[in-house]
Enzyme design. Structure first.
Site, mmCIF file in Angstrom:
data_model
loop_
_atom_site.group_PDB
_atom_site.id
_atom_site.type_symbol
_atom_site.label_atom_id
_atom_site.label_comp_id
_atom_site.label_asym_id
_atom_site.label_seq_id
_atom_site.Cartn_x
_atom_site.Cartn_y
_atom_site.Cartn_z
ATOM 1 N N SER A 1 40.136 26.248 39.284
ATOM 2 C CA SER A 1 40.288 27.659 38.929
ATOM 3 C C SER A 1 41.760 28.062 38.883
ATOM 4 O O SER A 1 42.070 29.234 38.717
ATOM 5 C CB SER A 1 39.521 28.543 39.923
ATOM 6 O OG SER A 1 40.057 28.420 41.231
ATOM 7 N N GLU B 1 37.439 22.062 47.853
ATOM 8 C CA GLU B 1 38.472 22.908 47.246
ATOM 9 C C GLU B 1 39.540 22.132 46.471
ATOM 10 O O GLU B 1 39.975 22.577 45.420
ATOM 11 C CB GLU B 1 39.174 23.778 48.300
ATOM 12 C CG GLU B 1 38.296 24.853 48.927
ATOM 13 C CD GLU B 1 37.881 25.983 47.975
ATOM 14 O OE1 GLU B 1 38.378 26.031 46.831
ATOM 15 O OE2 GLU B 1 37.028 26.792 48.382
ATOM 16 N N HIS C 1 33.527 26.773 41.613
ATOM 17 C CA HIS C 1 32.566 26.084 42.475
ATOM 18 C C HIS C 1 31.208 25.781 41.835
ATOM 19 O O HIS C 1 30.559 24.818 42.217
ATOM 20 C CB HIS C 1 32.279 26.936 43.726
ATOM 21 C CG HIS C 1 33.372 26.900 44.749
ATOM 22 N ND1 HIS C 1 33.590 25.812 45.574
ATOM 23 C CD2 HIS C 1 34.313 27.814 45.106
ATOM 24 C CE1 HIS C 1 34.606 26.072 46.396
ATOM 25 N NE2 HIS C 1 35.069 27.281 46.127
ATOM 26 N N HIS D 1 37.279 32.478 40.816
ATOM 27 C CA HIS D 1 37.390 31.260 41.621
ATOM 28 C C HIS D 1 35.998 30.771 42.050
ATOM 29 O O HIS D 1 35.663 29.596 41.886
ATOM 30 C CB HIS D 1 38.253 31.483 42.856
ATOM 31 C CG HIS D 1 38.113 30.373 43.849
ATOM 32 N ND1 HIS D 1 38.742 29.157 43.707
ATOM 33 C CD2 HIS D 1 37.351 30.262 44.972
ATOM 34 C CE1 HIS D 1 38.397 28.356 44.702
ATOM 35 N NE2 HIS D 1 37.542 28.999 45.489
#
Ligand code: PHE
Ligand code: FE
Length: 279
Positions: A201, A182, A141, A136
């Protein structure tokens, strides 16, 4: 050496990471020698599956930057990624044992250091894991940290977090993180795309967020977003859409102190509460 572990939300399990490895700033070296062949294989399989899902769903900036992570058949080394990332935007990855408290988190971001969990999920968690792991944090990111405008936004968020801490406004601010960094969507010339790491993700939420008729999609608006609660264990029922990373950067340039003041008196929105006009 050694910091207290961190838990957000309700949970009856202790966090996975080994916080005895963390220094005072909560960072730790990436324990590369601890990865097993099964760990590298989990990364390779996650990468391969997710990569195949991106066309038509992920933002173009993300797709273009993804190869800059390097290795796709094994877990990348942070130093290797850092050689390219630092050159591109002056950001660096630092290892962490898992989630870290707000002040150290904001401090790292304000210094253009992005905390990446160094362990990977177990094979039986391939489909879903509650805590962020290296897949993730890195896959989700890091590609957009190669984008100069987005990278500046994340730093500014860290600075804003330190300020919000002093104003008791972290919850309002964290909703902005949630619904942009997010779970953000962006309107691109080719259509709606995802740029939020939680979406990028996730194998299921990618198509859900962009294509499903079910969730509500609203234009990003600071106050609406900061008043909206969120759920961490289901697909989002509300997404906020931006037109460009420049728009995101410009929208968040203002001093939030008076906004926090005003919002304190106003009711919150439930995660699934509908507005009359959608995006
Ligand atoms: N401008 C905000 C403030 O003054 C800080 C911030 C920037 C918050 C970017 C979020 C994102 O508090
Ligand atoms: Fe994340």
């Amino acid at each position: 050496m050694g910091q207290a572990p961190v838990v957000y939300g309700q949970s009856n399990r202790p966090p996975r990471g080994d916080y005895s490895r963390a220094s005072a700033d909560y960072t730790c070296p990436q324990n590369y020698a601890s990865y097993t062949e099964a760990d590298h294989d989990t990364y390779r399989r996650l990468y391969e599956r997710q990569c195949a899902l991106l066309p038509g769903l992920a933002s173009q900036a993300f797709i273009d930057a993804l190869p800059l992570l390097g290795a796709r058949d094994r877990i990348p080394r942070f130093e290797e990624v850092n050689e390219r990332l630092y050159q591109a935007t002056g950001w660096e990855l630092v290892g962490v044992p898992g989630l870290i408290p707000e002040v150290p988190f904001f401090t790292l971001l304000a210094n253009r250091k992005f905390p990446v969990t160094d362990w990977i999920r177990k094979p039986e968690e391939f489909e879903y894991i509650v805590e962020p792991d290296i897949f993730h944090d890195l896959f989700g990111h890091v590609p957009l940290l190669f984008n100069p405008v987005f990278a500046d936004y994340v730093q500014r968020y860290g600075q804003g977090g330190l300020k919000a801490e002093g104003l008791g406004a972290c919850e309002m601010l964290s909703r902005l993180y949630w619904y942009t960094i997010e779970f953000g969507l962006i309107r691109e010339p080719a259509g709606l795309r995802a740029y939020g790491a939680g979406i990028l993700s996730s194998s299921g939420e990618l198509a859900h967020s962009v294509r499903s008729p079910e969730p509500q999609r609203l234009p990003l608006q600071l106050e609406r977003t900061m008043r909206t609660r969120y759920k961490i264990d289901t697909y989002q029922q509300t997404y906020f859409v931006i037109d460009s990373f420049e728009q995101l950067f410009d929208m968040t340039a203002a001093d939030f102190a008076p906004i926090y003041e005003r919002l304190r008196g106003l009711p919150e929105f439930a995660a699934d509460e509908r507005d009359a006009v959608a995006a």
